[in-house]
Write an enzyme that holds these catalytic residues in place. Structure first.
Site, PDB file in Angstrom:
ATOM      1  N   VAL A 156       0.816  -1.222   0.000  1.00  0.00           N
ATOM      2  CA  VAL A 156       0.000   0.000   0.000  1.00  0.00           C
ATOM      3  C   VAL A 156       0.846   1.266   0.000  1.00  0.00           C
ATOM      4  CG1 VAL A 156      -2.124  -0.922   1.027  1.00  0.00           C
ATOM      5  CG2 VAL A 156      -0.256  -0.217   2.515  1.00  0.00           C
ATOM      6  N   LYS A 157       2.120   1.145   0.349  1.00  0.00           N
ATOM      7  CA  LYS A 157       3.074   2.275   0.346  1.00  0.00           C
ATOM      8  C   LYS A 157       2.490   3.528   0.981  1.00  0.00           C
ATOM      9  CE  LYS A 157       5.709   0.600  -3.633  1.00  0.00           C
ATOM     10  NZ  LYS A 157       4.827  -0.454  -4.187  1.00  0.00           N
ATOM     11  N   ARG A 158       1.896   3.370   2.147  1.00  0.00           N
ATOM     12  CA  ARG A 158       1.302   4.524   2.816  1.00  0.00           C
ATOM     13  C   ARG A 158       2.392   5.353   3.500  1.00  0.00           C
ATOM     14  NH1 ARG A 158      -2.741   3.853  -0.282  1.00  0.00           N
ATOM     15  NH2 ARG A 158      -4.523   2.692   0.484  1.00  0.00           N
TER      16      ARG A 158
END
Length: 278
Positions: free
Chosen positions: A96-98
């Site tokens: 998700v590379k938040r």
């Protein structure tokens, strides 16, 4: 989950090998499999991947964006992928590379790293480029619930070096990320739960991973051109904490479940023999 992520990952990799397979239902692959670019096509694709691989492969990495683009029905499929992969014994690393701050980061941590959330995976990818300290709510949630995080350190996109290789005093930004992760992982056995993402095709490392004491997620293996020889160049002989990630290279073998499983196992076994596991 009382056991730490590092302990669970280490145990599963010793049983199943260290391949991570990305579940990336992008439109081109759906088409290649003869599926419509709809929530139903997405579901058939994703659940075929789970059926083929969740019982054999250590880590499955669904890319959230390809589910999100189908709206609430796509998210419902993602929830099924997470639950059924875990039931079959795989670890789910949700890509998700938040990266955010304060209460918003805490909300992402609640969504992905907290028991009882329908989107809670075993680990997630995070972006530290609002400052490594901004990840604190996620790091705390992960530690508390026995989950892991993989923080972007050196990615293989062409724009990356202008940020990641830029100097902050005497160290590159990437090195400051490595050092911050190493500090959090210090003393944790068998390894810490804060991993890093390092692209297989970056060419040269340019950072010292010496004291990281955590796993490395290495995307770009297979169809994107990363090879086992690249892995050895980057990480030397110590390939055991490396999780090479293949998506298209394996997924192109679908839609047949048996062909997909065979390709995943063939890729896994090549990595295991190259890493010198006996």
């Amino acid at each position: 989950m009382t056991e730490s992520f590092g302990a669970r990952l280490t145990a599963l990799v010793s049983q199943r090998g260290q391949l991570c397979v990305g579940i990336d239902p992008h439109p081109g692959l759906l088409e290649q499999w003869g599926l419509a670019d709809t929530p139903d096509g997405l579901e058939r694709f994703a659940m075929t991947c789970v059926e083929a691989m969740a019982g054999e492969i250590a880590v499955l990495k669904p890319q959230s964006a390809f589910f999100e683009r189908h709206g609430s029905k796509g998210i419902a499929v993602l929830e099924r992928v997470i639950a059924e992969s875990q039931q079959a014994g795989a670890l789910v690393l949700l890509d998700v590379k938040r990266g955010d701050i304060g209460s918003t980061m805490a909300a992402y941590a609640a969504a992905y790293l907290t028991d009882g959330s329908p989107l809670a995976a075993d680990a997630v990818t995070l972006s530290p480029y609002l400052g490594f300290g901004s990840l604190e709510p996620a790091l705390q949630a992960a530690e508390k619930s026995g989950r892991g995080v993989f923080v972007l350190a050196l990615t293989s996109n062409p724009e990356a070096p202008e940020v990641q290789r830029a100097l902050n005093g005497a160290r590159s930004i990437a090195q400051t990320v490595v050092d911050a992760a190493a500090e959090r992982n210090a003393g944790v056995r068998p390894i810490g739960g804060i991993g890093l993402v390092v692209g297989a095709t970056i060419g040269s490392l340019g950072v010292d991973l010496g004291t990281l004491n955590g796993p490395l997620l290495v995307p770009g293996f297979g169809a994107q051109g990363g090879t086992l020889s690249d892995m050895r160049t980057l990480f030397g002989k110590s390939l055991r904490s490396v999780l090479p990630t293949s998506s298209r290279g394996v997924l192109q073998a679908g839609p047949d479940v048996f062909a997909l499983r065979s390709e995943a196992l063939r890729t896994r076994d090549a990595i295991v023999s190259a890493a010198g596991h006996h």
